[in-house]
Motif scaffolding. Structure first.
Motif, PDB file in Angstrom:
ATOM      1  N   CYS A 354       0.706  -1.369  -0.154  1.00 53.83           N
ATOM      2  CA  CYS A 354       0.108   0.004   0.081  1.00 53.83           C
ATOM      3  C   CYS A 354       0.814   1.319   0.108  1.00 53.83           C
ATOM      4  O   CYS A 354       0.502   2.188   0.449  1.00 53.83           O
ATOM      5  CB  CYS A 354      -0.935   0.111   1.030  1.00 53.83           C
ATOM      6  N   TRP A 356       1.972   4.468  -1.723  1.00 48.62           N
ATOM      7  CA  TRP A 356       0.959   5.486  -2.550  1.00 48.62           C
ATOM      8  C   TRP A 356       1.349   5.304  -4.146  1.00 48.62           C
ATOM      9  O   TRP A 356       0.455   5.365  -4.744  1.00 48.62           O
ATOM     10  CB  TRP A 356       1.314   6.979  -2.146  1.00 48.62           C
ATOM     11  N   THR A 359      -0.471   2.415  -4.812  1.00 47.56           N
ATOM     12  CA  THR A 359      -1.983   2.643  -4.591  1.00 47.56           C
ATOM     13  C   THR A 359      -2.508   3.220  -5.878  1.00 47.56           C
ATOM     14  O   THR A 359      -3.559   2.753  -6.635  1.00 47.56           O
ATOM     15  CB  THR A 359      -2.241   3.271  -3.428  1.00 47.56           C
ATOM     16  N   PHE A 369      -7.583  -4.598  -3.849  1.00 47.18           N
ATOM     17  CA  PHE A 369      -6.520  -5.086  -3.267  1.00 47.18           C
ATOM     18  C   PHE A 369      -6.606  -5.898  -1.846  1.00 47.18           C
ATOM     19  O   PHE A 369      -7.537  -5.860  -1.391  1.00 47.18           O
ATOM     20  CB  PHE A 369      -6.027  -3.337  -2.678  1.00 47.18           C
ATOM     21  N   CYS A 371      -4.524  -5.855   1.247  1.00 44.03           N
ATOM     22  CA  CYS A 371      -3.689  -4.842   1.925  1.00 44.03           C
ATOM     23  C   CYS A 371      -2.734  -5.252   3.141  1.00 44.03           C
ATOM     24  O   CYS A 371      -3.356  -5.951   3.956  1.00 44.03           O
ATOM     25  CB  CYS A 371      -4.357  -3.710   2.470  1.00 44.03           C
ATOM     26  N   GLN A 378       1.713   3.779   4.728  1.00 39.40           N
ATOM     27  CA  GLN A 378       1.033   2.912   4.079  1.00 39.40           C
ATOM     28  C   GLN A 378      -0.199   2.374   5.009  1.00 39.40           C
ATOM     29  O   GLN A 378      -1.182   1.797   4.397  1.00 39.40           O
ATOM     30  CB  GLN A 378       2.030   1.459   4.011  1.00 39.40           C
ATOM     31  N   ASN A 381      -3.077   4.771   4.044  1.00 38.17           N
ATOM     32  CA  ASN A 381      -3.383   4.089   2.405  1.00 38.17           C
ATOM     33  C   ASN A 381      -4.356   3.106   2.712  1.00 38.17           C
ATOM     34  O   ASN A 381      -5.382   3.020   1.940  1.00 38.17           O
ATOM     35  CB  ASN A 381      -2.120   3.946   1.941  1.00 38.17           C
ATOM     36  N   LYS A 382      -4.066   1.986   3.359  1.00 35.31           N
ATOM     37  CA  LYS A 382      -4.909   0.972   3.706  1.00 35.31           C
ATOM     38  C   LYS A 382      -6.539   1.594   4.361  1.00 35.31           C
ATOM     39  O   LYS A 382      -7.441   0.846   3.798  1.00 35.31           O
ATOM     40  CB  LYS A 382      -4.318  -0.143   4.721  1.00 35.31           C
ATOM     41  N   ILE A 385      -8.135   2.683   1.233  1.00 34.74           N
ATOM     42  CA  ILE A 385      -8.290   1.230   0.371  1.00 34.74           C
ATOM     43  C   ILE A 385      -9.810   0.640   0.846  1.00 34.74           C
ATOM     44  O   ILE A 385     -10.466   0.265   0.467  1.00 34.74           O
ATOM     45  CB  ILE A 385      -7.349   0.601   0.136  1.00 34.74           C
TER      46      ILE A 385
END
Length: 471
Positions: A354, A356, A359, A369, A371, A378, A381-382, A385
């Motif tokens: 994850c 960027w 992503t 995804f 993750c 990260q 970012n998860k 998502i």
């Protein structure tokens, strides 16, 4: 005729170099000259990987300056690397710019510096050069950095960046909840490394962001409306790789193994699990074996990027008889042409750290995804998502810190049986791809930024002409 000359300088990590290189390609396509400055160590890796830019050679120069570390030093020690760079590189960058500026036709018009290289602001100020910041991560990460003082005032973190509250927070009502323990500087390494990142990256990054004329960001308004509403100075110009779908990525640190594309051609549509964990993620031997066996248990074809040097000086060992059992059912490569892989019709999902950059690539290709974040941004970012975009599911560790083979098999089945997640991924792809089309939000912001660079160059030319006439 005087060139409009941009100097671009990324933080020396794969997920930073690639997007700034893509931004630079956009600049050259608009007629700007770019000098791209890597550290000597990264420059050698990029050059040895052999990728080439699809832009006019006379408009792109690849140069390097030292990072201050010895050739034998461990550059995976992020704290040491960052501290050493920030002490030596300002002087070396100033020397480079002075050397370039000896040619009146090629003087630097503007510096575009990675958000994580905030020290550049002091070089730009000293030399009287316009500065723009480039954010290779999410706008949310930029928003956190720009909110550091408020976070200290609200006692979310102390003056050293250490989280003081064990609860989720929001920067604004329109932004997702965040765990302070997962702020980019709080989960990079040990306490010493975290403190270095806070002092050198975050505080300097905040100063640079406040001083920069523009902050361009590899994201879109569709993905992060709350962050862009909170800080309108952030200009989304991404996903940058989506502007270059006809060409291969450049600036990789390893040679891409394109044999995997022929292997993908032999697999059924939407059948393959693609796994890639970026340039930093490290598994121990036990976790590596669980991952290998989990993939085997899915009974699905898989393409697995097992990065060179992932386990330090010792190579991973596959379970006994593993390679014979999987045969051609699975393929391992040391590095993959990820843009082409994710765009391949046989790929069903993306098991990712994850980062960027990854992503944005997954989103741009409408891929669901799995993750498995490792550090820094990260984890957030998860959150995007799994909780906000709802285009993936997370892998959970057991009480011993291992993602088990059973968990891997279960989550693969859960993801690939979920038509809603697949539909969400395709809908999000359509939205973000629309942003980079001519006349739409990211495309307009990119053109706005390029126009600003050109206007500043024109102002400088007029002022210089006026000065000569008055002498």
């Amino acid at each position: 005729m005087k060139n409009i000359h941009v100097l671009a300088i990324p933080y020396p990590a794969q997920g930073h170099v690639i997007p700034l290189m893509e931004a630079s390609r956009c600049f050259t396509n608009s007629g700007l000259m770019v000098t791209f400055v890597n550290t000597e160590f990264i420059h050698k890796r990029v050059m040895s990987a052999g990728s080439e830019m699809d832009c006019p050679r006379d408009l792109m120069r690849m140069v390097s300056i030292p990072d201050g570390m010895e050739p034998c030093d461990d550059r995976s020690d992020i704290g040491k690397l960052t501290k050493t760079m920030f002490q030596l590189m300002p002087t070396k960058l100033e020397e480079l710019i002075n050397d370039i500026n000896k040619d009146d036709e090629d003087k630097i018009t503007c510096i575009v510096a990675d958000y994580y290289m905030g020290w550049v602001v002091r070089v730009a100020r000293k030399m009287g050069i316009r500065l723009a910041s480039f954010c290779p991560s999410s706008a949310a990460v930029s928003a956190v950095i720009m909110s550091v003082q408020k976070l200290m005032d609200d006692e979310v973190i102390n003056c050293n960046g250490v989280p003081m509250q064990d609860k989720m927070i929001q920067l604004s009502n329109s932004m997702p909840f965040m765990d302070p323990r997962n702020f980019i500087w709080a989960c990079v390494g040990d306490s010493t490394t975290n403190k270095i990142i806070f002092d050198y990256v975050v505080l300097d990054g905040k100063e640079a962001a406040e001083a920069a004329d523009h902050i361009i960001c590899n994201s879109t308004m569709e993905l992060e409306p709350g962050a862009f509403a909170l800080f309108p100075k952030l200009l989304p110009i991404g996903p940058l790789l989506a502007t270059n779908r006809s060409a291969r990525q450049v600036a990789h640190f390893w040679n891409e193994d394109s044999t995997c594309l022929a292997w993908l051609d032999q697999q059924p549509v939407c059948s393959v699990i693609y796994l890639a964990f970026g340039s930093f993620t490290v598994f121990d031997q036990r976790q590596f074996e669980e991952l290998a066996l989990g993939l085997e248990d899915t009974k699905r074809p898989f393409l697995w990027v097992v990065r060179p040097g992932t386990s330090g000086s010792m190579d991973y060992v596959y379970p006994t008889g593993y390679m014979d059992r999987i045969g051609t059912h699975g393929k391992m490569v040391s590095w993959a042409p990820q843009q082409e892989v994710l765009n391949h019709p046989s790929v069903a999902c993306f098991m990712s750290h994850c980062g960027w950059n990854s992503t944005m690539e997954g989103v741009s290709n409408g891929i669901p995804f799995l993750c498995w974040p490792y550090f820094a941004d990260q984890f957030f970012n998860k959150t995007y998502i799994c909780d906000i975009w709802k285009t993936g599911v997370g892998l959970k560790k057991d009480d011993t810190g291992i993602v088990t083979r059973e968990e891997i098999k279960s989550k693969v089945e859960q993801l690939l049986d979920n038509d809603i997640i697949k539909e969400n991924a395709l809908n999000l792809q359509e939205k973000v791809m629309d942003c980079v089309r001519a006349g739409n939000s990211s495309n307009k912001n990119l053109n706005k930024f390029i126009d600003w660079v050109k206007e500043e160059n024109e102002h400088a030319r007029v002022n210089e002409t006026s000065k000569l006439m008055n002498e």
